[in-house]
Design a protein around this motif. Sequence first.
Motif, short mmCIF file in Angstrom:
data_model
loop_
_atom_site.label_atom_id
_atom_site.label_comp_id
_atom_site.label_asym_id
_atom_site.label_seq_id
_atom_site.Cartn_x
_atom_site.Cartn_y
_atom_site.Cartn_z
N GLY A 171 0.89 -1.17 0.11
CA GLY A 171 0.07 -0.07 0.13
C GLY A 171 0.91 1.27 0.02
O GLY A 171 0.34 2.42 -0.27
N ALA A 172 1.98 1.08 0.39
CA ALA A 172 3.02 2.42 0.31
C ALA A 172 3.68 2.54 -1.08
O ALA A 172 4.01 3.65 -1.27
CB ALA A 172 4.12 2.03 1.27
N ARG A 173 3.21 1.65 -2.11
CA ARG A 173 3.73 1.89 -3.46
C ARG A 173 3.11 2.97 -3.98
O ARG A 173 1.75 3.10 -3.72
CB ARG A 173 3.82 0.84 -4.28
N SER A 174 3.69 3.75 -4.81
CA SER A 174 2.95 4.88 -5.62
C SER A 174 1.99 4.23 -6.53
O SER A 174 0.84 4.96 -6.80
CB SER A 174 3.87 5.92 -6.33
N VAL A 175 2.29 3.24 -7.02
CA VAL A 175 1.33 2.60 -7.85
C VAL A 175 0.00 1.95 -7.26
O VAL A 175 -1.04 1.50 -7.87
CB VAL A 175 1.89 1.65 -8.95
N ASP A 176 0.17 1.68 -5.87
CA ASP A 176 -1.06 1.56 -5.27
C ASP A 176 -1.58 2.37 -4.19
O ASP A 176 -2.42 2.10 -3.42
CB ASP A 176 -0.37 0.10 -4.43
N GLY A 177 -1.27 3.77 -4.69
CA GLY A 177 -1.83 4.77 -4.03
C GLY A 177 -1.21 5.48 -2.85
O GLY A 177 -1.51 6.36 -2.15
N GLY A 178 0.11 4.91 -2.52
CA GLY A 178 0.89 5.49 -1.49
C GLY A 178 1.91 6.62 -2.21
O GLY A 178 1.85 6.69 -3.61
N PRO A 179 2.84 6.94 -1.34
CA PRO A 179 3.80 7.98 -1.94
C PRO A 179 5.03 7.16 -2.79
O PRO A 179 5.30 7.86 -3.84
CB PRO A 179 4.39 8.58 -0.69
N GLY A 180 5.43 6.02 -2.30
CA GLY A 180 6.20 5.63 -3.08
C GLY A 180 7.58 6.06 -3.57
O GLY A 180 8.02 7.04 -2.86
N MET A 181 8.35 5.33 -4.25
CA MET A 181 9.71 5.69 -4.60
C MET A 181 9.79 7.18 -5.34
O MET A 181 10.67 7.95 -4.80
CB MET A 181 10.31 4.75 -5.47
N PRO A 182 8.67 7.48 -6.16
CA PRO A 182 8.76 8.73 -6.69
C PRO A 182 8.66 10.11 -5.80
O PRO A 182 9.24 11.17 -6.14
CB PRO A 182 7.63 8.80 -7.85
#
Length: 303
Positions: A256-267
């Motif tokens: 859920g923390a990935r950017s592609v899953d709605g989180g901020p993620g690496m970008p």
Amino acid sequence: MTRVRTVLGDIPAEELGVCDAHDHLFLRSPRLPGQELDDLAAARSELAAFRAAGGAAVAQWTPHGMGRRAGDLPELSRATGVRIVCATGLHQAAHYDPGVLDRLRGGRLAELFVSELTEGIGTTGVRAGLIKVAGGFHGLDAHARRTMAAAAEAHHATGAPIAVHLELGTGALDVLDLLCGESGVPAERVILGHLNRSPDPVTHREAAASGCWLAFDGPSRAHHATDWRMPEAVRALAEAGFGDRLLLGGDTVTAGARSVDGGPGMPYLLRRVRQRLVQAVGADLVDRVLTEHPGRAFGTDWS
């Protein structure tokens, strides 16, 4: 020549590029049931988004036995154009099933770490480029001491850097006493992670004075209460003369923390954190923290 060991081979340290110095593409833990990072397509999309934001390299700190999927990393790197550094080492005992730990305790950890650094991980042929270990909350238990002693032995055999998870950002000085004091690892070969989670300026300065690397990573959902202190902590270290010891990472540990899953993620590291830190310490230092510093921290002569 100082080189960084990526999953596609060794490269000159100065060629690493803009680097997320602490993150995860894949990770599995009994402590995070149902939140595993184990989706190849999502990992590829996340790396592509990071690349589109200006990223060029990621150091994955996922160690042995936690689903790092080393065999998939070379193709991910080729497909996205993002260089990837893979880890060996061990996390805290709580992140492993008891049977896995029993098996590992039956062998010599240092030999395992050296093998994964020099020969490759399993049958993948992928060589690790760093050793990940972990401390405890304001202290070091027997598991931490054993894994850190093995990491130090593996460092002395290979020159590999040692990256340390600090539980809630604590225990930095205990880690340095063990690795650098007792085990003779040069401080500049040690990377302390999660310093933002315990924003203690005195400890930060004492750790930095040793010559080790201080990694500030986030944003972190679990530790969001301290995220806003990161620019202040980075500025304080820079003003104290330790701006040349800093690293930045995203530390994405759940799906859920990935950017592609709605989180901020690496970008987010480049999209928002970078700009916020520029306000605190200026663009020149932030650029060096993202480009020059990771090459120095992860690079070695690979003896």
